[in-house]
Structures are given as structure tokens and as C-alpha cells.
Design a protein around this motif. Structure first.
Motif, PDB file in Angstrom:
ATOM      1  N   ASP A  65      13.094 -11.117   4.988  1.00 50.70           N
ATOM      2  CA  ASP A  65      13.433 -10.066   4.035  1.00 50.70           C
ATOM      3  C   ASP A  65      14.773 -10.347   3.358  1.00 50.70           C
ATOM      4  O   ASP A  65      14.961 -10.014   2.182  1.00 50.70           O
ATOM      5  N   GLN A 106      10.246   2.053   8.549  1.00 54.72           N
ATOM      6  CA  GLN A 106      11.049   0.850   8.324  1.00 54.72           C
ATOM      7  C   GLN A 106      12.318   1.143   7.519  1.00 54.72           C
ATOM      8  O   GLN A 106      12.949   0.232   6.989  1.00 54.72           O
ATOM      9  N   HIS A 141       4.066  -9.184  -0.107  1.00 46.47           N
ATOM     10  CA  HIS A 141       4.807  -9.600   1.088  1.00 46.47           C
ATOM     11  C   HIS A 141       3.882  -9.769   2.299  1.00 46.47           C
ATOM     12  O   HIS A 141       4.058  -9.115   3.343  1.00 46.47           O
ATOM     13  N   GLY A 185       1.772  -4.588   1.775  1.00 46.99           N
ATOM     14  CA  GLY A 185       2.293  -5.116   3.039  1.00 46.99           C
ATOM     15  C   GLY A 185       1.256  -5.531   4.058  1.00 46.99           C
ATOM     16  O   GLY A 185       1.385  -5.225   5.246  1.00 46.99           O
ATOM     17  N   PRO A 186       0.187  -6.256   3.642  1.00 47.14           N
ATOM     18  CA  PRO A 186      -0.832  -6.644   4.614  1.00 47.14           C
ATOM     19  C   PRO A 186      -0.336  -7.768   5.527  1.00 47.14           C
ATOM     20  O   PRO A 186       0.679  -8.398   5.236  1.00 47.14           O
ATOM     21  N   ASN A 187      -1.033  -7.984   6.614  1.00 47.89           N
ATOM     22  CA  ASN A 187      -0.690  -9.059   7.541  1.00 47.89           C
ATOM     23  C   ASN A 187      -1.917  -9.916   7.798  1.00 47.89           C
ATOM     24  O   ASN A 187      -3.029  -9.379   7.926  1.00 47.89           O
ATOM     25  N   TYR A 201      10.566  -0.957  -2.835  1.00 46.19           N
ATOM     26  CA  TYR A 201       9.836  -1.314  -1.620  1.00 46.19           C
ATOM     27  C   TYR A 201       8.971  -0.121  -1.220  1.00 46.19           C
ATOM     28  O   TYR A 201       9.495   0.879  -0.710  1.00 46.19           O
ATOM     29  N   HIS A 248      -1.387   1.328   5.510  1.00 47.44           N
ATOM     30  CA  HIS A 248      -1.424   0.303   4.458  1.00 47.44           C
ATOM     31  C   HIS A 248      -2.162   0.822   3.233  1.00 47.44           C
ATOM     32  O   HIS A 248      -1.775   0.532   2.105  1.00 47.44           O
ATOM     33  N   TYR A 306      11.309 -11.465  10.959  1.00 44.77           N
ATOM     34  CA  TYR A 306      10.996 -10.559   9.844  1.00 44.77           C
ATOM     35  C   TYR A 306      12.236 -10.285   8.979  1.00 44.77           C
ATOM     36  O   TYR A 306      12.168 -10.292   7.754  1.00 44.77           O
ATOM     37  N   VAL A 346       7.020   1.051   1.313  1.00 48.60           N
ATOM     38  CA  VAL A 346       6.847   0.650   2.709  1.00 48.60           C
ATOM     39  C   VAL A 346       6.995   1.892   3.587  1.00 48.60           C
ATOM     40  O   VAL A 346       7.716   2.832   3.225  1.00 48.60           O
ATOM     41  N   ASP A 362       7.275  -4.179  -4.192  1.00 52.34           N
ATOM     42  CA  ASP A 362       6.824  -4.753  -2.921  1.00 52.34           C
ATOM     43  C   ASP A 362       5.923  -3.696  -2.285  1.00 52.34           C
ATOM     44  O   ASP A 362       6.385  -2.620  -1.910  1.00 52.34           O
TER      45      ASP A 362
HETATM   46  N1  ARG Z   1       3.786  -6.526   6.685  1.00 45.18           N
HETATM   47  C1  ARG Z   1       4.673  -5.438   6.946  1.00 45.18           C
HETATM   48  C2  ARG Z   1       3.997  -4.425   7.872  1.00 45.18           C
HETATM   49  O1  ARG Z   1       2.805  -4.411   8.043  1.00 45.18           O
HETATM   50  C3  ARG Z   1       5.119  -4.721   5.694  1.00 45.18           C
HETATM   51  C4  ARG Z   1       5.901  -5.548   4.719  1.00 45.18           C
HETATM   52  C5  ARG Z   1       6.795  -4.699   3.876  1.00 45.18           C
HETATM   53  N2  ARG Z   1       7.597  -5.450   2.958  1.00 45.18           N
HETATM   54  C6  ARG Z   1       8.770  -6.032   3.250  1.00 45.18           C
HETATM   55  N3  ARG Z   1       9.409  -6.686   2.326  1.00 45.18           N
HETATM   56  N4  ARG Z   1       9.263  -5.960   4.471  1.00 45.18           N
HETATM   57  O2  ARG Z   1       4.694  -3.617   8.467  1.00 45.18           O
END
Ligand code: ARG
Length: 576
Positions: free
Chosen positions: A319, A343, A159, A122-124, A337, A133, A315, A339, A119
Motif C-alpha cells: 500500500d 481498514q 488492488h 478489493g478482490p483476492n 479508497y 466486497h 500488505y 474499502v 481503489d
Molecule cells: N484485498 C483487500 C481485502 O480484501 C482490499 C484491498 C483494498 N485496497 C487497498 N489499497 N488496500 O481486504
């Protein structure tokens, strides 16, 4: 088998068994690099304790039973009972010659077929990617390449954050500016302005805020028109992400985007399962899990919020559904992960809940491969002068532009110049992220990452270009280079011995999800090559055998560097 540490470990283990019986066979031989010989085995010390014997005596007995004929020149006992092991030059040369014929350069497949979910990135949707990122993307992609190289089955999961409350406001703002204009603006990756404009409207007027809230509700209820508008936002973001990933040579495709919305149909069921099992309970109207061991500063248990009091999911819910899906449906044995370290608590709580629920058993593992902060020169999170998030595309363009000025401008052909600048700029940027332990923070600094000396992308790229130019001058093909490799000079010995460690460094990087271990190995290799090249003439070597051997050593170094940089996802220009 080429890895000297592995070979010595086997021999020392056999000697321990021969000296003290099978009961001691499990003792780790504790082979370490040594200042005094090539390696040392430290096993005599812990063994002495369990046997109740003086350590030096234990070491003597091991040495007496140690069969390293043809492998070591000398075995000496030093200090309290270390075994110093000096390898024979001929053995090193023989192993290096063997690597030359080995397509995998000594990196044997490991945990073949094991299914791993990585994983990362982690883009949005509708949000700018930032340096954090970029780091999670570069590290995650390197981990994926390394695992696949070892023969494991990797499922990439980005994700993508494509669901949640901001989408009400984003959709309404899009309707205000017009769909087409919005799409055009977003596909360039200029999300910050769009997001901020939507936010400003939301904060300013009740009318807009009401519309936004109603929109979220209809969207989550599955209203087709709302879904269509949402899809416009998603599509525009995807265009931008594709562009960034292509430019950075990231192996993520559309099929790997694994969006949060994918889990929507599972959320109610996951909540029900956790509630039925007594793992989640209603607290102040919300459904929360309180996995043991997570308490706040006030000593109270920290909740993992699975359903808000208004019935909405967040969120953490996604998950929870994602980890269940990955373990139960995909049957993955390892979850990594990649990340941000901020987090950590969230992910540890998700893992804990998965354990409580019986999804995560001893047959699988879940790891948070934490990513540390990228800071500006002030030591704080990297920002622009006006305090905004630095755009990724700006960083890329700037790195490439600087690479052109520093390095590529020596080339007259504009196409070649552009190609080299792109590879060097992007290589420097990615390698900057990959060369430091992923969890430590580091200072973003163009000058340092583009430097031609030190542990940088350009230094490694330059080492490969230099080797290629040796072969060009001799009108030879490095892929056709032939041994045998001979080892006479100490710089040859050091380089050849170092190259034998390639497989081990790939394996270690895979086990720990730490690409910097491979990067560090490549840097050591390039440094050993530099020392070799200064000390040992290659094309001008007087003895034809030495010339052939040194060319073979150059070719092997080139292959190790190119393969290793490929596993890191760092582009390698032919010339530099
Ligand atoms: N989109 C999230 C961020 O920008 C990160 C995702 C990470 N992956 C997960 N499974 N939570 O912070």
C-alpha cells in the motif's frame, strides 16, 4: 443555469455586496431547502454578528437589495432573520423546459480533467468475494461512473490481492490435486473449499507445511516454475472475477486489476526511501513506520510494518508503494479508497506516511471512502446457517430467482422474463448497497430490497417502466417529447422543481464519494412522479397544451431517472 440553489446563492451574494460592501461578499449565503417557502437564505444571522447589527435589520437590508425579478414570487423575512424565498412557477417551468433540451440535464462538468484513482472492489486471488466486497464494488463503480460523467479522468484500481504467504500453501495443494482439476474448480469461484483443503493440509502435516514455506520462498525469489504455478491460480481467479463483474455490470476490466504483485519491484526502494528519510526505523528486527497520532490502547505508538524481521514484505508495504506510485508516477490529484471501514486505521497510517514522505502534498488528497458492514438479521456479519461466508454468486442467483417470482413471471415470453428478472434482481442487490450511506451498516434482506415500494431498485425501475408505457400507449417517442413545460398544479410544480436538482445531486455525490445522495435524489424524483401521476391526467388531459407539457415532464423524469440509475450502475429494464 438550472439549479435554483445556485441561482439564489448568486443573487443573495450580490445583494449582500450591494448592501454591505465587498468586504462581506465572501459570506456564504446559506441557501437551504425550507418548510415555509421553497428555499431560505440564512446568511443574515452570521452577518449580523460580524456587523454588530440586529439580524432582522440585516435581513431587511439584504431583501431591499435583492434582485430576484422573474425568479421569485415572494421574499419574506421570518423568525430571527431568515429570508424565505418562493420561486415563481413560470421560472420553474422555464428552467425545466431548458433541461429538456440539455443533454447533460443540468449537470455541468466539474473539475474537468482532474485525475482520480478509485481503489475499489478489493478482490483476492483464490478467495471468494463476499457481501462486503460486493458493497465496495457497487459503491466504487458508481463513484467511477459519476466522476467520469462530470468529465474527470478516472483510473480504476481493484488492488487485487495476488501475493503473500498463503500462495505457498495454495500452490502445493494445487500440485496435489492436479493443475487442471484445480483450475476447473477455481474458475467456478468455488474457492472456499480449495482454500480450506489447503489450510487443513498445512495445519495437519509438517511435510506439507514445510513444502508450503519453501514454495513461498522460491516464489518470492522469482523461480520460473513457481511463478507459472502461481499464474494458474491468478488466471483461474481472473476468470471468476470477469464472470462476476460482467454479470453485475461492473466496469472493471483486466487492465484495471492493478495487482499487488505489480508493486513487487518497488518495495525495496520504497523501504529504503522511508528508512533514509528517518520515517521508518528498525524495531525488533522489522522495519516499521510510526506516523504520529496513532497510538494503541496501551498508549504506545502503532507500527506500520514495512518489512518483517525475516525480510518479507506485506500488505502495508504494497500500500505504501501503491500510494507513492499513484501520486508520483500517475500524478493523480485525488485518491479515493473504497474499502471496508475496518481498514480505517491501516489506510490513515498509509496516508500519514505518504504525507511525511512528501508524496502526498496539499496539491492532492487521499480519502478513505469507508464501507460499513452488511449484516444478517441477527445484526452480525452476514453468514450462512453453517457459519460460513455467504457466496456472492449464491446471493446473485437468489436475488434473480426471487425477482422472477415476484415480478417477471407476469411475462409469457421466456427470454423477456429472464431478462427482466436479471435486471430487477441485480438492480435490487446493487441499489440496496447504493441507497444507504456507505459507512453505515445495514441488514441484508431480500424482501426489503425487492419491494416495489420504498427506496428500492425495483421501485425506481418500475417508475421508468411506467413512464415508458405511457408513451407506448400514446404511440409516442419519449426522446422526441417537446416542451414547453408549464407548471400549474402543485404536483407538477413539485416534480419540475425537483428535477432541477439533478446536477447538484450528481455534484454532491462526486465530491463526497457518496452515491446514496444521488440515489436519494432519484427516489425523491420517483416519489414526486408518483404523486404527479396520481393528481394530473397525462394522456387524458383536456387541454392540449397541458397534455403536451405533462408528456414533456414525463419524458424529462424518464431521462433523469435513466441517466441517474445508469450512473449508479443499476440496470433499467424497458418493461416491468
Ligand atoms: N484485498 C483487500 C481485502 O480484501 C482490499 C484491498 C483494498 N485496497 C487497498 N489499497 N488496500 O481486504
Amino acid at each position: 443555469m438550472a439549479d435554483p440553489q445556485e441561482v439564489l446563492a448568486q443573487r443573495v451574494s450580490a445583494a449582500v455586496t450591494a448592501a454591505f460592501g465587498a468586504g462581506q461578499a465572501a459570506a456564504d449565503p446559506l441557501i437551504r431547502a425550507s418548510q415555509f417557502a421553497d428555499f431560505q437564505a440564512n446568511v443574515a444571522l452570521p452577518l449580523a454578528k460580524s456587523l454588530g447589527m440586529p439580524p432582522r435589520q440585516v435581513a431587511e437590508q439584504i431583501a431591499a437589495h435583492l434582485d430576484v425579478a422573474g425568479i421569485c414570487d415572494s421574499v419574506e423575512i421570518s423568525g430571527p432573520g431568515f429570508l424565505n424565498l418562493a420561486l415563481a412557477a413560470d421560472w420553474i417551468a422555464g428552467q425545466a423546459s431548458g433541461l429538456l433540451a440539455d443533454e447533460r440535464l443540468g449537470a455541468a462538468p466539474a473539475d474537468r480533467g482532474v485525475k482520480v484513482v478509485v481503489d475499489y472492489s478489493g478482490p483476492n486471488v483464490a478467495k471468494e468475494l463476499h457481501v462486503g466486497h460486493l458493497r465496495a464494488t457497487a459503491v466504487g463503480d458508481a463513484v467511477v461512473r459519476i466522476l467520469e460523467f462530470l468529465g474527470q479522468t478516472v483510473i480504476r484500481a481493484a488492488h487485487l490481492g495476488d501475493w503473500g504467504t498463503p500462495f505457498g500453501m495454495l500452490i502445493e495443494h494445487m500440485l496435489d490435486v492436479g493443475e487442471e482439476a484445480a483450475h476447473a474448480e477455481l474458475a467456478t469461484g468455488d474457492f472456499t473449499a480449495f482454500y480450506q483443503a489447503a489450510r487443513a493440509q498445512f495445519d495437519a502435516g509438517e511435510g506439507f507445511a514445510d513444502r508450503a514455506r519453501r514454495r513461498v520462498a522460491t516464489l518470492q525469489a522469482g523461480d520460473p516454475e513457481s511463478l507459472r504455478l502461481w499464474q494458474v491460480l491468478v488466471n483461474a481467479s481472473m476468470e471468476y472475477l470477469r464472470m462476476i463483474y460482467r454479470r453485475l455490470d461492473i466496469t472493471l476490466t483486466d487492465a484495471d486489476m492493478d495487482p499487488e504483485s505489480f508493486y513487487n519491484p518497488m518495495l525495496a526502494e520504497v523501504c529504503a526511501e522511508l528508512e533514509d528519510a528517518g520515517i521508518a526505523v528498525i524495531s525488533d528486527g522489522a522495519l516499521c513506520a510510526f506516523p504520529p497520532g496513532f497510538t494503541g490502547r496501551d498508549g504506545k505508538p502503532v507500527p506500520l510494518m514495512l518489512r518483517k524481521s525475516d525480510g518479507g514484505y506485506g500488505y502495508a508495504t504494497t500500500d505504501a508503494a501503491a500510494i507513492r506510485y499513484r501520486l508520483i508516477d500517475l500524478k493523480a490529484a485525488r485518491l479515493i479508497y473504497v474499502v471496508g471501514s475496518e481498514q480505517a486505521q491501516h489506510l490513515q497510517m498509509v496516508f500519514a506516511v505518504a504525507r511525511q514522505a512528501g508524496w502526498l502534498t496539499y496539491q492532492a488528497s487521499a480519502e478513505h471512502a469507508a464501507i460499513g458492514l452488511v449484516t444478517g438479521k441477527d445484526g452480525k456479519r452476514l453468514k450462512t446457517r453453517t457459519g460460513e461466508q455467504v457466496k456472492l454468486i449464491t446471493l446473485i442467483d437468489e436475488a434473480v430467482e426471487r425477482a422472477r417470482r415476484v415480478i417477471a413471471d407476469r411475462y409469457d415470453d421466456p427470454a423477456q422474463r429472464a431478462q427482466i428478472a436479471e435486471a430487477v434482481g441485480i438492480g435490487a442487490l446493487k441499489y440496496g448497497d447504493l441507497s444507504v450511506a456507505r459507512e453505515s451498516s445495514y441488514t441484508f434482506d431480500y424482501d426489503r430490497m425487492l419491494a416495489l415500494t420504498g427506496n428500492t431498485g425495483p421501485y425506481l425501475q418500475y417508475a421508468t417502466a411506467r413512464i415508458r408505457s405511457i408513451f407506448r400507449r400514446a404511440a409516442l417517442d419519449p426522446d422526441a417529447a417537446d416542451g414547453p413545460i408549464k407548471v400549474t398544479e402543485s404536483a407538477e410544480r413539485a416534480l419540475a422543481l425537483g428535477l432541477l436538482g439533478f446536477g447538484r445531486s450528481v455534484q454532491l455525490a462526486a465530491q463526497t464519494a457518496e452515491p446514496h445522495l444521488l440515489a436519494g435524489f432519484l427516489f425523491d424524483t420517483a416519489s414526486a412522479f408518483t404523486a404527479f401521476y396520481e393528481a394530473c391526467p397525462v394522456l387524458k388531459a383536456e387541454d392540449p397544451g397541458a397534455r403536451q407539457s405533462r408528456l414533456a415532464l414525463c419524458a424529462l423524469t424518464l431521462r433523469v431517472l435513466v441517466t441517474g440509475l445508469g450512473l449508479l450502475g443499476v440496470p433499467v429494464p424497458e418493461r416491468m
